[in-house]
Enzyme design. Structure first.
Site, short mmCIF file in Angstrom:
data_model
loop_
_atom_site.label_atom_id
_atom_site.label_comp_id
_atom_site.label_asym_id
_atom_site.label_seq_id
_atom_site.Cartn_x
_atom_site.Cartn_y
_atom_site.Cartn_z
CE LYS A 28 -73.55 -28.93 50.63
NZ LYS A 28 -72.39 -28.42 49.87
CB SER A 103 -73.99 -27.15 46.48
OG SER A 103 -72.89 -27.51 47.29
CB SER A 127 -70.53 -25.43 47.81
OG SER A 127 -70.91 -25.73 46.49
N1 GLN Z 1 -70.73 -24.53 41.89
C1 GLN Z 1 -69.66 -25.45 41.97
C2 GLN Z 1 -70.07 -26.76 41.35
O1 GLN Z 1 -71.17 -26.85 40.97
C3 GLN Z 1 -69.22 -25.62 43.39
C4 GLN Z 1 -69.88 -26.72 44.10
C5 GLN Z 1 -69.30 -27.00 45.46
O2 GLN Z 1 -68.43 -26.28 45.95
N2 GLN Z 1 -69.74 -28.11 46.03
O3 GLN Z 1 -69.30 -27.68 41.25
#
Ligand code: GLN
Length: 422
Positions: A28, A103, A127
């Site tokens: 990532k 994400s 994410s």
């Molecule tokens: N969807 C969640 C957010 O937008 C999780 C994001 C994540 O785990 N980085 O914060």
């Protein structure tokens, strides 16, 4: 295909041998790679080249893995669809025309498309698990403190962990073996994972396993998702597990608490991106306030700006107790509920996501809808616990993930149970 999966496609060769020799890994793009661009999916860091490796990247290299590219992601990890990336959206290889989840969408898509054997993502509120569920692969969110965050560009540092993706539970577990363990560069790591053997735990043995099903995590979920979930539970029952319902009354406040805490931490973490210390510069025109404002106005996308504004508000004098402190109280309550539920069951099971993958573009203008889709994943981060998402089947041709949650440092138990489904 690879164009929308990777932001940077540069091969980084690891050692000649080791447990991951011959394996390709996608990383990532918020995980630092020495000499290779690390953008966090943001214009702000479009040209940023880290001078050092994250601990997990050093461990990948020592283990003989080949890194094949830096994977696309929602900008700074803020999103559920990988559509907020400055570099464009990523399609879902398992359900073309749909989002891959976020994400860490590029990481999950790379594994689902066969562009990498394994991948690393980060999970602040789901994410790793969300894209694993949406792309039909396996993803693990480790216990807080199991994996070093040194070199991970922070979004919400009290919540996040780097986690592995694989096509099978055993693959993801083998990657966890390489990245888990204490690190003197991250004081929040614990020694609990130093002697564990996660890949060996993937025996598929669920005989006598007691599964708790939190009723609150089925409420409001899509019907097809719930049906697929129960089919997977029936499968585990046929293999010797048993289940009963449990309750987590506090989770109705989890999404609100998570977003207040995550945005507050983000507003503080992202203060360093001002075009001088780090990031895109809009050019100096004689006034420092305007210089910083211009760099941030140009460098950040809309979702990141929304979160910095809301987080700054929640932390400001006069509102701190009303929002931030209250969210911390809710977090303590969520932790307590999980402890109680896990005293009556070995693992807790729910659908990973209450909905199947959205169509690309469908949810772009509706942040609230996306925040609510995190209902089953964010409570786990608030409670610092480990969880795994494993493919449970499909609804209308779209992948559905099953989430298992365990006690702190109970990853081997989760891997054993989840491998019964694969
Ligand atoms: N969807 C969640 C957010 O937008 C999780 C994001 C994540 O785990 N980085 O914060």
């Amino acid at each position: 295909m690879s164009e929308d999966i990777f932001i940077t496609e540069e091969r980084i060769e690891g050692a000649d041998d080791g447990p991951l020799a011959g394996k390709t890994v996608a990383v990532k793009d918020n995980i630092s790679t020495e000499g290779v661009r690390t953008t966090c999916g943001s214009k702000m860091l479009d040209e940023y080249v880290p001078p050092y490796d994250a601990t997990v990247v050093s461990r990948l290299k020592e283990a003989g893995a080949t890194i094949v590219g830096k994977a696309n992601m929602d900008e700074f990890g803020m999103g559920t669809t990988t559509e907020t990336s400055y570099f464009g959206e990523t399609d879902n290889p398992a359900a073309p025309g749909h989002v891959p989840g976020g994400s860490s969408g590029g990481s999950a898509a790379a594994v689902a498309a066969g562009e990498a054997d394994l991948a690393l993502g980060s999970d602040t509120g789901g994410s790793v698990r969300c894209p694993a569920a949406f792309c039909g692969v396996v993803g693990i969110k480790p216990t807080y403190g199991l994996v070093s965050r040194y070199g991970l560009v922070a979004y919400g540092n009290s919540l996040e962990q780097i986690g592995p993706f694989g096509e099978t539970v055993e693959d993801a577990a083998a990657l966890l073996d390489v990245i888990a363990g204490s690190d003197e560069r991250d004081a929040t790591t614990r020694e609990a994972g130093d002697d564990a053997n996660y890949a060996d735990a993937a025996t598929g043995d669920v005989d006598g396993l007691q599964i708790g099903i939190p009723t609150e995590l089925l409420e409001g979920a899509d019907e097809g998702v719930v049906e697929t979930f129960w089919d997977a539970i029936d499968d585990l029952e046929d293999k010797g597990a048993s289940y009963h319902e449990v309750s987590l009354p506090s989770v109705e406040h989890a999404v609100e608490a998570y977003y207040v805490i995550a945005m507050s931490e983000a507003s503080s973490n992202l203060a360093r991106f001002d075009g001088v210390r780090y990031g895109h510069s809009g050019g100096y025109d004689g006034n420092w306030n305007e210089t910083f404002a211009k760099a941030r106005e140009e460098g950040f996308g809309d979702e990141v700006k929304r979160r910095i504004l809301l987080g700054t508000y929640a932390l400001s004098a006069g509102y701190h107790d009303k929002y931030y402190k209250k969210a911390q109280d809710a977090r303590a309550w969520v932790k307590q509920d999980f402890d109680e539920a896990l005293s009556e069951a070995d693992v807790l099971a729910s659908p990973t996501m209450p909905v199947p993958p959205f169509e690309l573009g469908e949810s772009l203008d509706d942040p609230l809808k996306l925040y609510l889709a995190d209902a089953n994943t964010v409570p786990v981060n608030l409670a610092d616990l480990p969880a795994i998402s494993v493919p449970a089947g499909e609804t209308d041709g779209l992948p559905v993930g099953l989430q298992l949650v365990g006690p702190a440092f109970g990853e081997e138990r989760l891997i054993r149970a989840a491998s019964a489904l694969a």
